[in-house]
Write an enzyme that holds these catalytic residues in place. Structure first.
Site, PDB file in Angstrom:
ATOM      1  N   TYR A  24       8.243  31.855 -18.526  1.00  0.00           N
ATOM      2  CA  TYR A  24       8.476  31.710 -17.080  1.00  0.00           C
ATOM      3  C   TYR A  24       9.234  30.400 -16.801  1.00  0.00           C
ATOM      4  CZ  TYR A  24       7.497  30.200 -12.350  1.00  0.00           C
ATOM      5  OH  TYR A  24       7.631  29.685 -11.086  1.00  0.00           O
ATOM      6  N   GLN A 126       9.194  20.182  -0.732  1.00  0.00           N
ATOM      7  CA  GLN A 126      10.209  21.249  -0.824  1.00  0.00           C
ATOM      8  C   GLN A 126       9.747  22.449  -0.022  1.00  0.00           C
ATOM      9  OE1 GLN A 126       9.443  24.218  -2.977  1.00  0.00           O
ATOM     10  NE2 GLN A 126      11.266  25.245  -2.155  1.00  0.00           N
ATOM     11  N   TYR A 128      10.289  26.446   1.081  1.00  0.00           N
ATOM     12  CA  TYR A 128      10.843  27.799   1.148  1.00  0.00           C
ATOM     13  C   TYR A 128      10.463  28.306   2.518  1.00  0.00           C
ATOM     14  CZ  TYR A 128      11.859  28.502  -3.860  1.00  0.00           C
ATOM     15  OH  TYR A 128      12.383  28.443  -5.129  1.00  0.00           O
ATOM     16  N   THR A 154      15.116  24.551   0.295  1.00  0.00           N
ATOM     17  CA  THR A 154      15.779  25.318  -0.765  1.00  0.00           C
ATOM     18  C   THR A 154      16.463  26.540  -0.151  1.00  0.00           C
ATOM     19  OG1 THR A 154      14.146  24.533  -2.345  1.00  0.00           O
ATOM     20  CG2 THR A 154      15.421  26.485  -2.980  1.00  0.00           C
ATOM     21  N   LYS A 252      18.904  22.160  -0.728  1.00  0.00           N
ATOM     22  CA  LYS A 252      18.872  22.281  -2.195  1.00  0.00           C
ATOM     23  C   LYS A 252      19.436  23.628  -2.631  1.00  0.00           C
ATOM     24  CE  LYS A 252      15.653  22.001  -6.099  1.00  0.00           C
ATOM     25  NZ  LYS A 252      15.589  23.368  -6.583  1.00  0.00           N
ATOM     26  N   HIS A 276      19.658  26.098  -9.578  1.00  0.00           N
ATOM     27  CA  HIS A 276      18.222  26.383  -9.654  1.00  0.00           C
ATOM     28  C   HIS A 276      17.811  26.532 -11.123  1.00  0.00           C
ATOM     29  CE1 HIS A 276      14.960  27.670  -6.735  1.00  0.00           C
ATOM     30  NE2 HIS A 276      14.355  27.849  -7.892  1.00  0.00           N
ATOM     31  N   ARG A 279      18.123  29.946 -12.938  1.00  0.00           N
ATOM     32  CA  ARG A 279      16.978  30.859 -12.829  1.00  0.00           C
ATOM     33  C   ARG A 279      17.192  31.931 -11.765  1.00  0.00           C
ATOM     34  NH1 ARG A 279      12.390  28.773 -14.827  1.00  0.00           N
ATOM     35  NH2 ARG A 279      10.975  29.550 -13.226  1.00  0.00           N
TER      36      ARG A 279
END
Ligand code: FMN
Length: 368
Positions: A24, A126, A128, A154, A252, A276, A279
């Site tokens: 992961y 951060q 989301y 982000t 970001k 990122h 990813r």
């Protein structure tokens, strides 16, 4: 015995972590071409040494009114708390000791309040963006109440990309336990005792610590209503965050010069040029390829941060010579944490700092 560089830390992390967790962290997405391309782009940058410059290398940088002793920031990485028990706190303590910022992730399993209380230091947050303005605004309130001033928003994750290995390993979200990952966990007893054992002793499986109480599920998806990331994010959403967040705002995951200009117009105080960690979008160009054009677009004084694929101090220097002011470390810190906890994290910062000083001592420049 501890590790001497990124590769040794990665090898130690591979031994300690169940395969599902190691992959992961380690792997990319789809066919993983972006990982290879990002690495090749860094390796392909060659620098020209200058001599007799008479200037000893100075690692310090100034960013958002702070003087940082090193041009490094610990990137937001969800699930540091699944690498080590309450791993975010170990990382944040190491960051504090080194005088660099640590970023708390929205998807963390350790709450921002706990990191602030137990580690302190220069904490960033951060975001989301979730559905429902109230939900993300309350989260930003929590970060601000902890004294946090700088926010990463982000913007590079419009979907959860396809990661076949995660699904096969039972490490999709929510995680699913079957015979395959039961065996994986059983054959990594040190990790099992530290992360699962200690967490169960303290009252249950790790939970997403930043979700509103009604949506606070365990990592196995048990309990709580579902709360999704807002689909179809737009510059209006960036503006909404700008209007709500009183501190420094850093977008970001910007890769195009025009988006960098839009970020400036929206009132962002800086951006992170990032894939990122390769990813998300497997067809992506490498950040170092785009940095010079983005620097040219935003001008010499706009704070540019960068990341993805950094393994050595020389990689940090290459990103800086391409236009970045400061560099974020993602996987490097997670491997170090897996290998040796807080001490490992401190060791990784010291290693990268030393490699950076050595690379800088050659006074290299980038021609072209
Ligand atoms: C395991 C893992 C989890 C991550 N989680 C987040 C996250 O929650 N939010 C975010 O903005 N970036 C996240 N990232 C991306 C990092 O912030 C950073 O951009 C990336 O790791 C840099 O590349 P590197 O790992 O090669 O250094 C994550 C990265 C990793 C490896």
């Amino acid at each position: 015995m501890t590790f001497l560089d990124f590769e040794e830390a990665r090898a130690m992390a591979r031994r300690r972590l169940p395969r599902g967790i190691f992959e992961y962290i380690d792997r990319g997405t789809e066919a993983e071409t972006a990982l290879a391309r990002g690495r090749a782009a860094l390796d392909d940058v060659t620098l020209v040494q200058r001599v007799l410059t008479g200037t000893p290398p100075d690692p310090t940088v100034s960013l958002f009114g702070r003087q940082l002793p090193l041009p490094l920031i610990m990137a937001p990485t969800a699930f540091a708390g699944l690498v080590r028990h309450r791993g975010d706190i170990g990382l944040a303590k190491a960051a504090r000791a080194a005088g660099i910022p640590f970023s708390v992730a929205t998807e963390a399993v350790v709450a921002v309040e706990d990191v602030a209380r137990e580690a302190g230091g220069d904490l960033w947050f951060q975001l989301y963006m979730w559905e429902g303005r109230e939900n993300w605004q309350r989260l930003l309130d929590r970060a601000r109440d902890c004294g946090i001033d700088t926010l990463f928003f982000t913007v590079d994750t419009p979907v959860f990309p396809k990661k076949v290995f995660n699904i096969r390993n039972g490490f999709g979200l929510p995680m699913k336990f079957g015979w395959r990952n039961m065996a994986d966990v059983a054959t990594h007893p040190r990790w099992t005792a530290d992360v699962l054992g200690r967490s169960l002793l303290q009252g249950g499986l790790p939970r997403f610590a930043h979700y509103p109480p009604a949506a606070r599920r365990s990592v196995l998806g048990r309990g709580g209503v579902s709360l999704s990331h807002k689909p179809g994010l737009s510059w209006d959403d960036a503006k909404a965050v700008r209007d709500y967040w009183p501190g420094k705002l850093v977008l970001k995951g910007i890769m195009h010069p025009d988006d960098a200009l839009c970020a400036q117009k929206t009132g962002a105080d800086g951006i992170v040029v990032s894939s990122h960690g390769a990813r998300n979008f497997d067809s992506t160009v490498a950040p170092i390829t785009m940095l010079p054009a983005i620097r040219k677009a935003v001008g010499p004084d706009f704070p540019l941060l960068a990341d993805s694929g950094v393994r050595t101090g020389a990689d940090v220097l290459k990103l800086m010579l391409a236009g970045a002011d400061v560099v974020l470390l993602g996987r490097a810190m997670l491997y170090a944490l897996a290998a040796d906890g807080e001490r490992g994290a401190a060791n990784m910062i010291a290693i990268i700092a030393e490699e950076l000083a050595q690379a800088k001592a050659f006074s290299p420049v980038r021609l072209q």
